[in-house]
Write a protein that holds these residues in place. Structure first.
Motif, mmCIF file in Angstrom:
data_model
loop_
_atom_site.group_PDB
_atom_site.id
_atom_site.type_symbol
_atom_site.label_atom_id
_atom_site.label_comp_id
_atom_site.label_asym_id
_atom_site.label_seq_id
_atom_site.Cartn_x
_atom_site.Cartn_y
_atom_site.Cartn_z
ATOM 1 N N SER A 108 0.742 -1.220 -0.019
ATOM 2 C CA SER A 108 -0.151 -0.060 0.060
ATOM 3 C C SER A 108 1.049 1.178 0.046
ATOM 4 O O SER A 108 1.448 1.800 1.024
ATOM 5 N N PRO A 109 1.151 1.784 -1.198
ATOM 6 C CA PRO A 109 1.835 3.076 -1.352
ATOM 7 C C PRO A 109 1.334 4.043 -0.336
ATOM 8 O O PRO A 109 2.096 4.903 0.333
ATOM 9 N N LEU A 110 0.261 4.334 -0.436
ATOM 10 C CA LEU A 110 -0.638 5.423 0.410
ATOM 11 C C LEU A 110 -0.251 5.184 1.917
ATOM 12 O O LEU A 110 0.127 6.190 2.650
ATOM 13 N N VAL A 115 2.943 6.530 6.845
ATOM 14 C CA VAL A 115 3.662 6.271 8.095
ATOM 15 C C VAL A 115 5.271 6.417 8.003
ATOM 16 O O VAL A 115 5.825 6.572 9.054
ATOM 17 N N SER A 116 5.562 6.307 6.672
ATOM 18 C CA SER A 116 6.985 6.417 6.597
ATOM 19 C C SER A 116 7.678 7.919 7.468
ATOM 20 O O SER A 116 8.822 7.416 8.021
ATOM 21 N N PRO A 117 7.136 8.784 7.334
ATOM 22 C CA PRO A 117 7.837 9.853 8.262
ATOM 23 C C PRO A 117 7.794 9.712 9.742
ATOM 24 O O PRO A 117 9.178 10.102 10.184
ATOM 25 N N TYR A 118 7.167 9.075 10.257
ATOM 26 C CA TYR A 118 6.879 8.627 11.335
ATOM 27 C C TYR A 118 8.212 7.723 11.891
ATOM 28 O O TYR A 118 8.986 7.457 12.807
ATOM 29 N N LEU A 119 8.220 6.557 11.064
ATOM 30 C CA LEU A 119 9.264 5.589 11.056
ATOM 31 C C LEU A 119 10.646 6.174 11.131
ATOM 32 O O LEU A 119 11.599 5.847 11.909
#
Length: 274
Positions: A108-110, A115-119
């Motif tokens: 799911s790219p969305l 989530v990626s910035p938080y990770l």
């Protein structure tokens, strides 16, 4: 009873075995012990030449004697077992979380964009800032160390999981869907086998990071494990024991890394053969 059958086979094997060809292909197995022996001889010669006291630079023989003494007394096996358990627990937690979250993000790219910035921000937090919080929240020493190791190991394995799953060609997925394959069949028959080489790249990095994470935590906060022994040896100026502990740690990390490589060779043998 099978002498007549096995003897020709043995002779065939002897004929086929070419020592020169084997040596050319596996020269590293011969050179590695020689390199180690050369290093130890130079070390011994340096100590003899400069006449260093043992608390500054012990000889390899003094380190070996300390290692044997501490191993026989049970000190090394006990703390080595604790460190290994912490590494295994931390690595297992990171593997499960990274595999599950990485698969969801890869599909799911969305969700990945959300989530990626938080990770990434969580990964950028220094260990010294997270460690005290985990110690406050969790009072069991072994679980604390394992969780901190899992935090260090998690992100590289997560990235490799995403890259591995996304490396599967979409045409293959469409082909399986055209045969009415279920999502589970697509995952087990296509995505997981195709992503294994990339996933194992993450596992190799992860297992070394798990070792580093556990040792750093043991050096800073723990009262058990090989990192704790290094602290004890340093405080007592027992340099031979400090070297012996480092040697044990290095051997353990190398064994874990080789174990992952052997598992990789076994599981992706089909890819090399193809």
């Amino acid at each position: 009873m099978n002498h007549d059958l096995t003897a020709p086979r043995a002779r065939d094997w002897t004929v086929r075995f070419n020592a020169r060809r084997w040596l050319k292909r596996h020269i590293q197995y011969v050179l590695i012990p020689f390199a180690l022996a050369f290093f130890l001889l130079m070390w011994e010669a340096l100590v003899a030449w400069k006449d260093y006291p043992a608390f500054i630079l012990p000889t390899p023989r003094a380190v070996l004697a300390s290692w044997i003494e501490n191993w026989r007394s049970g000190l090394f096996p006990r703390h080595l077992g604790i460190t290994l358990f912490e590494i295994g627990l931390g690595f297992g937690i990171a593997l499960m979380l990274a595999s599950a979250i990485g698969y969801v993000l890869a599909k799911s790219p969305l969700v990945e964009k959300i989530v990626s910035p938080y990770l990434v921000a969580a990964q950028a937090i220094p260990l010294v800032a997270v460690g005290p919080l985990i110690i406050i929240w969790i009072r069991t020493g072994i679980v604390q160390n394992a969780l901190i190791a899992a935090l260090i190991t998690f992100f590289p394995m997560l990235v490799n999981t995403i890259v591995g799953i996304r490396s599967v060609r979409e045409e293959y997925r469409a082909l399986m869907r055209s045969y009415h394959a279920s999502a589970w069949q697509v995952f087990t028959k296509l995505e997981l086998p195709a992503a294994l080489p990339v996933l194992f790249g993450g596992l190799r990095v992860g297992v070394t990071l798990a070792v580093i994470g556990v040792i750093v935590v043991e050096l800073m906060w723990s009262d058990r494990g090989l990192g704790y022994l290094m602290n004890i040896a340093r405080g007592a100026l027992d340099t031979p024991m400090l070297f012996a502990t480092i040697a044990t740690l290095s051997a353990m990390a190398l064994t874990l890394y080789i174990g992952v490589m052997i598992l990789e060779r076994i599981l992706i043998r089909w890819q090399r053969s193809s």
